[in-house]
Design a protein around this motif. Structure first.
Motif, mmCIF file in Angstrom:
data_model
loop_
_atom_site.group_PDB
_atom_site.id
_atom_site.type_symbol
_atom_site.label_atom_id
_atom_site.label_comp_id
_atom_site.label_asym_id
_atom_site.label_seq_id
_atom_site.Cartn_x
_atom_site.Cartn_y
_atom_site.Cartn_z
ATOM 1 N N PRO A 102 0.832 -1.205 0.000
ATOM 2 C CA PRO A 102 0.000 0.000 0.000
ATOM 3 C C PRO A 102 0.867 1.255 0.000
ATOM 4 O O PRO A 102 2.098 1.162 0.077
ATOM 5 C CB PRO A 102 -0.760 -0.146 1.319
ATOM 6 C CG PRO A 102 0.263 -0.797 2.218
ATOM 7 C CD PRO A 102 1.033 -1.755 1.358
ATOM 8 N N PRO A 103 0.262 2.451 -0.063
ATOM 9 C CA PRO A 103 1.068 3.677 -0.006
ATOM 10 C C PRO A 103 1.571 3.970 1.401
ATOM 11 O O PRO A 103 0.922 3.630 2.393
ATOM 12 C CB PRO A 103 0.081 4.758 -0.456
ATOM 13 C CG PRO A 103 -1.262 4.221 -0.074
ATOM 14 C CD PRO A 103 -1.166 2.730 -0.257
ATOM 15 N N ALA A 104 2.734 4.608 1.463
ATOM 16 C CA ALA A 104 3.252 5.114 2.739
ATOM 17 C C ALA A 104 3.406 6.634 2.684
ATOM 18 O O ALA A 104 3.680 7.260 3.706
ATOM 19 C CB ALA A 104 4.594 4.471 3.068
ATOM 20 N N ALA A 134 -7.522 9.866 1.954
ATOM 21 C CA ALA A 134 -7.700 10.393 3.309
ATOM 22 C C ALA A 134 -6.756 9.710 4.290
ATOM 23 O O ALA A 134 -6.192 10.351 5.184
ATOM 24 C CB ALA A 134 -9.152 10.223 3.751
ATOM 25 N N LEU A 135 -6.555 8.410 4.110
ATOM 26 C CA LEU A 135 -5.647 7.684 5.006
ATOM 27 C C LEU A 135 -4.195 8.124 4.813
ATOM 28 O O LEU A 135 -3.417 8.150 5.778
ATOM 29 C CB LEU A 135 -5.788 6.184 4.775
ATOM 30 C CG LEU A 135 -7.112 5.577 5.271
ATOM 31 C CD1 LEU A 135 -7.203 4.107 4.877
ATOM 32 C CD2 LEU A 135 -7.261 5.737 6.784
ATOM 33 N N VAL A 136 -3.821 8.472 3.591
ATOM 34 C CA VAL A 136 -2.460 8.979 3.372
ATOM 35 C C VAL A 136 -2.272 10.303 4.113
ATOM 36 O O VAL A 136 -1.176 10.600 4.602
ATOM 37 C CB VAL A 136 -2.161 9.123 1.866
ATOM 38 C CG1 VAL A 136 -0.821 9.820 1.631
ATOM 39 C CG2 VAL A 136 -2.135 7.742 1.203
ATOM 40 N N LEU A 198 2.565 -2.896 7.357
ATOM 41 C CA LEU A 198 2.643 -1.717 8.218
ATOM 42 C C LEU A 198 3.292 -0.591 7.433
ATOM 43 O O LEU A 198 4.306 -0.808 6.760
ATOM 44 C CB LEU A 198 3.474 -2.012 9.465
ATOM 45 C CG LEU A 198 2.948 -3.100 10.403
ATOM 46 C CD1 LEU A 198 4.012 -3.470 11.429
ATOM 47 C CD2 LEU A 198 1.679 -2.632 11.088
ATOM 48 N N THR A 199 2.712 0.613 7.500
ATOM 49 C CA THR A 199 3.300 1.752 6.785
ATOM 50 C C THR A 199 3.384 2.971 7.693
ATOM 51 O O THR A 199 2.566 3.144 8.603
ATOM 52 C CB THR A 199 2.485 2.129 5.533
ATOM 53 O OG1 THR A 199 1.144 2.483 5.909
ATOM 54 C CG2 THR A 199 2.454 0.998 4.528
ATOM 55 N N HIS A 200 4.370 3.808 7.419
ATOM 56 C CA HIS A 200 4.575 5.052 8.164
ATOM 57 C C HIS A 200 5.263 6.050 7.241
ATOM 58 O O HIS A 200 6.074 5.663 6.388
ATOM 59 C CB HIS A 200 5.444 4.786 9.402
ATOM 60 C CG HIS A 200 5.655 5.994 10.269
ATOM 61 N ND1 HIS A 200 4.714 6.426 11.175
ATOM 62 C CD2 HIS A 200 6.693 6.859 10.355
ATOM 63 C CE1 HIS A 200 5.174 7.506 11.791
ATOM 64 N NE2 HIS A 200 6.374 7.786 11.305
ATOM 65 N N VAL A 217 7.951 4.127 4.888
ATOM 66 C CA VAL A 217 8.422 2.937 5.606
ATOM 67 C C VAL A 217 7.392 1.819 5.446
ATOM 68 O O VAL A 217 6.192 2.047 5.602
ATOM 69 C CB VAL A 217 8.624 3.248 7.105
ATOM 70 C CG1 VAL A 217 9.251 2.053 7.811
ATOM 71 C CG2 VAL A 217 9.472 4.503 7.303
ATOM 72 N N TRP A 218 7.886 0.611 5.137
ATOM 73 C CA TRP A 218 7.019 -0.563 4.977
ATOM 74 C C TRP A 218 7.577 -1.748 5.761
ATOM 75 O O TRP A 218 8.792 -1.913 5.874
ATOM 76 C CB TRP A 218 6.943 -1.011 3.517
ATOM 77 C CG TRP A 218 6.205 -0.114 2.596
ATOM 78 C CD1 TRP A 218 4.893 -0.199 2.203
ATOM 79 C CD2 TRP A 218 6.749 1.011 1.895
ATOM 80 N NE1 TRP A 218 4.592 0.805 1.315
ATOM 81 C CE2 TRP A 218 5.707 1.561 1.110
ATOM 82 C CE3 TRP A 218 8.011 1.620 1.857
ATOM 83 C CZ2 TRP A 218 5.891 2.675 0.296
ATOM 84 C CZ3 TRP A 218 8.195 2.730 1.057
ATOM 85 C CH2 TRP A 218 7.137 3.247 0.295
#
Length: 248
Positions: A102-104, A134-136, A198-200, A217-218
């Protein structure tokens, strides 16, 4: 004068009417019974969902975050790549195609999928998940987003809910965590045999203002792991983000 005896024909008619009345009464009882069963089912289905959710929550309430799900070794190495588009907002009606699954990081809407205020939620399903854009935005403000494959099994889903519940104290901005599904409509699938990501969006360190140091970060995992989530968010806390203190 004696009452004349009923004719055989009249007696038969009276008997038939009596039978019909009995049948009608039994039919009425049956209809009432069926309606009762249907009404009970309508009430029982959501009630069962509430009870099962409460049972699941109670199973995890006594566990520490790192005791939920699998051990951290079900997750691969953490990877990063240079990030861009901090502060790059696109119109809310515009959909963004992200290069990663997914996008980070990346362009996003100027609204948050979830705000860290009273009533915020940490766990979302396919039916109620906020849009990616929106989540990004949440990532830009320091959230860790745990994405899960939409086809994970019930046991994994229960573990995810248990993990998300550990971040339900929304009075602490550092509990910036969202669990949300990644669907086939969102983009490419996760790497083989990996159901969790997990993304950050890291600023390159807490308080860092040099945008050239920002990275996405993934970390991919084959199963939910509270221990991995805890380690990931310790290394990449909410304050390590492009906009950790501004309002969502």
């Amino acid at each position: 004068m004696a009452k004349p005896a009923k004719s055989d024909r009249q007696a038969k008619i009276d008997a038939i009417r009596k039978q019909q009345k009995g049948a009608d009464k039994r039919r009425g009882y049956a209809i009432v019974a069926v309606c009762g069963v249907i009404a009970a089912a309508i009430i029982a289905v959501p009630l069962y969902g509430i009870i099962s959710d409460e049972v699941e929550s109670s199973q995890y309430s006594s566990l520490a975050l790192d005791e939920i799900g699998a051990s951290a070794d079900v997750c691969g190495e953490i990877t990063t790549e240079p990030a861009a588009d901090s502060g790059t907002h696109v119109p809310q009606e515009q959909q963004v195609t992200y290069d990663t699954a997914p996008p980070a990081f990346g362009p996003h809407w100027n609204i948050a999928g979830v705000a860290p205020v009273s009533g915020a939620r940490e766990f979302y399903t396919v039916e109620d998940r906020p849009e990616l854009e929106a989540l990004v935005h949440n990532l830009e403000h320091g959230f860790t987003v745990l994405w899960y494959d939409e086809d994970i099994d019930d046991e994994a889903m229960a573990d995810l809910r248990g993990i998300a519940d550990k971040f339900s104290d929304d009075s602490n901005r550092r509990n910036a965590f969202i669990a949300a599904p990644w669907t086939s409509e969102d983009g490419e699938a996760f790497p083989d045999d990996q159901d969790i990501a997990l993304t950050h969006w890291s600023a390159g360190g807490a308080g860092e203002s040099d945008t050239s140091l920002q990275v996405g970060v993934w970390q991919y995992c084959s199963e939910p792991s509270g221990a991995a989530v805890e380690a990931f968010m310790t290394e990449y806390p909410q304050q390590d983000s492009p906009e950790p203190n501004t309002a969502l």
